[in-house]
Design an enzyme around this catalytic site. Structure first.
Site, PDB file in Angstrom:
ATOM      1  N   GLU A  79      -9.716  -0.625   5.036  1.00 27.44           N
ATOM      2  CA  GLU A  79     -10.391  -0.294   6.281  1.00 27.44           C
ATOM      3  C   GLU A  79     -11.686  -1.102   6.414  1.00 27.44           C
ATOM      4  O   GLU A  79     -12.145  -1.714   5.439  1.00 27.44           O
ATOM      5  CB  GLU A  79     -10.684   1.215   6.302  1.00 27.44           C
ATOM      6  CG  GLU A  79      -9.435   2.092   6.337  1.00 27.44           C
ATOM      7  CD  GLU A  79      -8.736   2.109   7.703  1.00 27.44           C
ATOM      8  OE1 GLU A  79      -8.787   1.103   8.440  1.00 27.44           O
ATOM      9  OE2 GLU A  79      -8.117   3.136   8.030  1.00 27.44           O
ATOM     10  N   ASP A 124      -8.061  -1.828  13.988  1.00 27.54           N
ATOM     11  CA  ASP A 124      -9.452  -1.983  13.550  1.00 27.54           C
ATOM     12  C   ASP A 124      -9.629  -3.186  12.612  1.00 27.54           C
ATOM     13  O   ASP A 124     -10.665  -3.321  11.971  1.00 27.54           O
ATOM     14  CB  ASP A 124      -9.941  -0.689  12.866  1.00 27.54           C
ATOM     15  CG  ASP A 124      -9.133  -0.323  11.617  1.00 27.54           C
ATOM     16  OD1 ASP A 124      -8.215  -1.095  11.238  1.00 27.54           O
ATOM     17  OD2 ASP A 124      -9.420   0.722  11.008  1.00 27.54           O
ATOM     18  N   ASP A 138       0.841  -1.195   0.000  1.00 26.83           N
ATOM     19  CA  ASP A 138       0.000   0.000   0.000  1.00 26.83           C
ATOM     20  C   ASP A 138       0.879   1.248   0.000  1.00 26.83           C
ATOM     21  O   ASP A 138       2.100   1.150   0.112  1.00 26.83           O
ATOM     22  CB  ASP A 138      -0.962  -0.021   1.200  1.00 26.83           C
ATOM     23  CG  ASP A 138      -0.278  -0.382   2.515  1.00 26.83           C
ATOM     24  OD1 ASP A 138       0.974  -0.418   2.553  1.00 26.83           O
ATOM     25  OD2 ASP A 138      -0.974  -0.630   3.503  1.00 26.83           O
ATOM     26  N   HIS A 168      -7.790  -3.858   9.904  1.00 30.42           N
ATOM     27  CA  HIS A 168      -7.452  -3.668   8.492  1.00 30.42           C
ATOM     28  C   HIS A 168      -6.201  -4.443   8.085  1.00 30.42           C
ATOM     29  O   HIS A 168      -5.326  -4.713   8.896  1.00 30.42           O
ATOM     30  CB  HIS A 168      -7.346  -2.179   8.114  1.00 30.42           C
ATOM     31  CG  HIS A 168      -6.140  -1.436   8.595  1.00 30.42           C
ATOM     32  ND1 HIS A 168      -6.225  -0.199   9.200  1.00 30.42           N
ATOM     33  CD2 HIS A 168      -4.825  -1.709   8.548  1.00 30.42           C
ATOM     34  CE1 HIS A 168      -5.016   0.235   9.484  1.00 30.42           C
ATOM     35  NE2 HIS A 168      -4.142  -0.664   9.103  1.00 30.42           N
TER      36      HIS A 168
HETATM   37  C1  GLP Z   1      -0.494   0.504   8.509  1.00 28.31           C
HETATM   38  C2  GLP Z   1      -0.195  -0.366   7.293  1.00 28.31           C
HETATM   39  C3  GLP Z   1      -0.570  -1.806   7.521  1.00 28.31           C
HETATM   40  C4  GLP Z   1      -0.031  -2.275   8.861  1.00 28.31           C
HETATM   41  C5  GLP Z   1      -0.612  -1.428   9.970  1.00 28.31           C
HETATM   42  C6  GLP Z   1      -0.167  -1.862  11.356  1.00 28.31           C
HETATM   43  O1  GLP Z   1      -1.806   0.904   8.569  1.00 28.31           O
HETATM   44  N1  GLP Z   1      -0.866   0.097   6.136  1.00 28.31           N
HETATM   45  O2  GLP Z   1      -0.071  -2.608   6.469  1.00 28.31           O
HETATM   46  O3  GLP Z   1      -0.365  -3.619   9.056  1.00 28.31           O
HETATM   47  O4  GLP Z   1      -0.163  -0.088   9.741  1.00 28.31           O
HETATM   48  O5  GLP Z   1       1.060  -1.285  11.687  1.00 28.31           O
HETATM   49  P1  GLP Z   1       1.932  -1.719  12.917  1.00 28.31           P
HETATM   50  O6  GLP Z   1       2.570  -3.008  12.531  1.00 28.31           O
HETATM   51  O7  GLP Z   1       2.952  -0.626  13.069  1.00 28.31           O
HETATM   52  O8  GLP Z   1       1.024  -1.837  14.079  1.00 28.31           O
END
Ligand code: GLP
Length: 261
Positions: free
Chosen positions: A143, A136, A67, A138
């Site tokens: 989302e 949440d 992404d 995702h």
């Molecule tokens: C972002 C990314 C996701 C990731 C999420 C969680 O939103 N787009 O791909 O899984 O963060 O991040 P973290 O691993 O820092 O909790």
């Protein structure tokens, strides 16, 4: 899906890195889908260590992005392209040419999304997609209530996700873009193997919903229940709300070593 409960984030990183090394030995030009966020960092560190010790060969590996933020100037240190170049491509000694991602700076964003889906298909499809999970539920930036059949497209972030990600922007939520490009849930499910990592108590509820809740767009990660080869690697804290934790531990403990993940 298979759930593996590991003692801590470091152990999870080493387990997934060893899995990647085995995959690369079988398929040297593996297309590895990488995720950003803090959770997968121990995987990238452990894989770089295996490369240094000669236990993994990434010389022909290819990397693709999950992404991207929309609207950050090219080269912004927190654009996901910059993050992947810094955290994955450079430490593994790969050339930036081995890396593909969506263009979050494109003028025609819908065309950039379609072009990225085409590029993934032309590259032969993703062999292993690493995922984190949002608080949440995702995956990527899909989302809650994203279509379970979605392809790469533009999404709007929830305020919760923008607040969660503000830490990468000096704690200033106003700096976090509202819009993103993300591989769709359908795109993610096209990968041959999907490995979701989650660590820490803050992810426990999302993990429980994803693994033991119904398949529902309100928890995008629950779509992985539809994938024939999905692995969820969680530490004790992230596993703390799983009702079937005992069964998952028992299954993994009895798993023949040769099977891998
Ligand atoms: C972002 C990314 C996701 C990731 C999420 C969680 O939103 N787009 O791909 O899984 O963060 O991040 P973290 O691993 O820092 O909790």
């Amino acid at each position: 899906m298979e759930v593996v409960i590991v003692p801590d984030a470091k152990a999870g990183g080493e387990l997934v890195a060893r899995t990647l090394a085995q995959l690369l030995a079988r398929k040297p030009d593996t297309l590895l889908g990488v995720a950003t966020g803090s959770t997968p960092l121990p995987v990238y560190r452990a894989l770089a260590e295996l490369v240094r010790s000669g236990e993994a060969d990434v010389s022909r590996a290819r990397i693709c992005q999950l992404d991207e933020y929309v609207g950050l100037p090219a080269g912004h240190p927190e654009s996901y392209r910059s993050v992947v170049l810094r955290e994955v491509v450079a430490p593994l000694g790969l050339s930036p040419e081995a890396f593909i991602g969506p263009d979050g700076t494109a003028e025609d964003l819908p065309a950039a999304c379609e072009a990225y889906d085409r590029a993934l298909a032309e590259a032969g499809g993703v062999d292993l997609q690493l995922l984190g999970i949002g608080t949440d539920g995702h995956i990527g930036f899909n989302e809650p209530c994203s279509s379970l059949a979605s392809r790469t497209r533009i999404k709007t972030l929830t305020e919760r996700t923008r607040a969660d990600n503000a830490r990468f922007f000096g704690g200033d939520v106003a700096q976090v873009p509202h819009h993103v490009i993300t591989q769709g849930i359908g795109t993610i499910l096209d990968a041959r193997h999907v490995v979701l990592l989650a660590t820490g108590e803050g992810k426990a509820e999302a993990v429980a919903q994803a693994v033991e809740g119904p398949v529902a767009a309100v928890c995008p990660a629950s779509a992985l229940q539809l994938h024939p080869h999905a692995t969820v690697v969680v530490d004790e804290a992230a596993a703390s709300r799983l009702k079937l934790a005992g069964y998952f531990r028992q299954t993994y403990a009895a798993k023949p070593h040769w099977q891998g993940l």
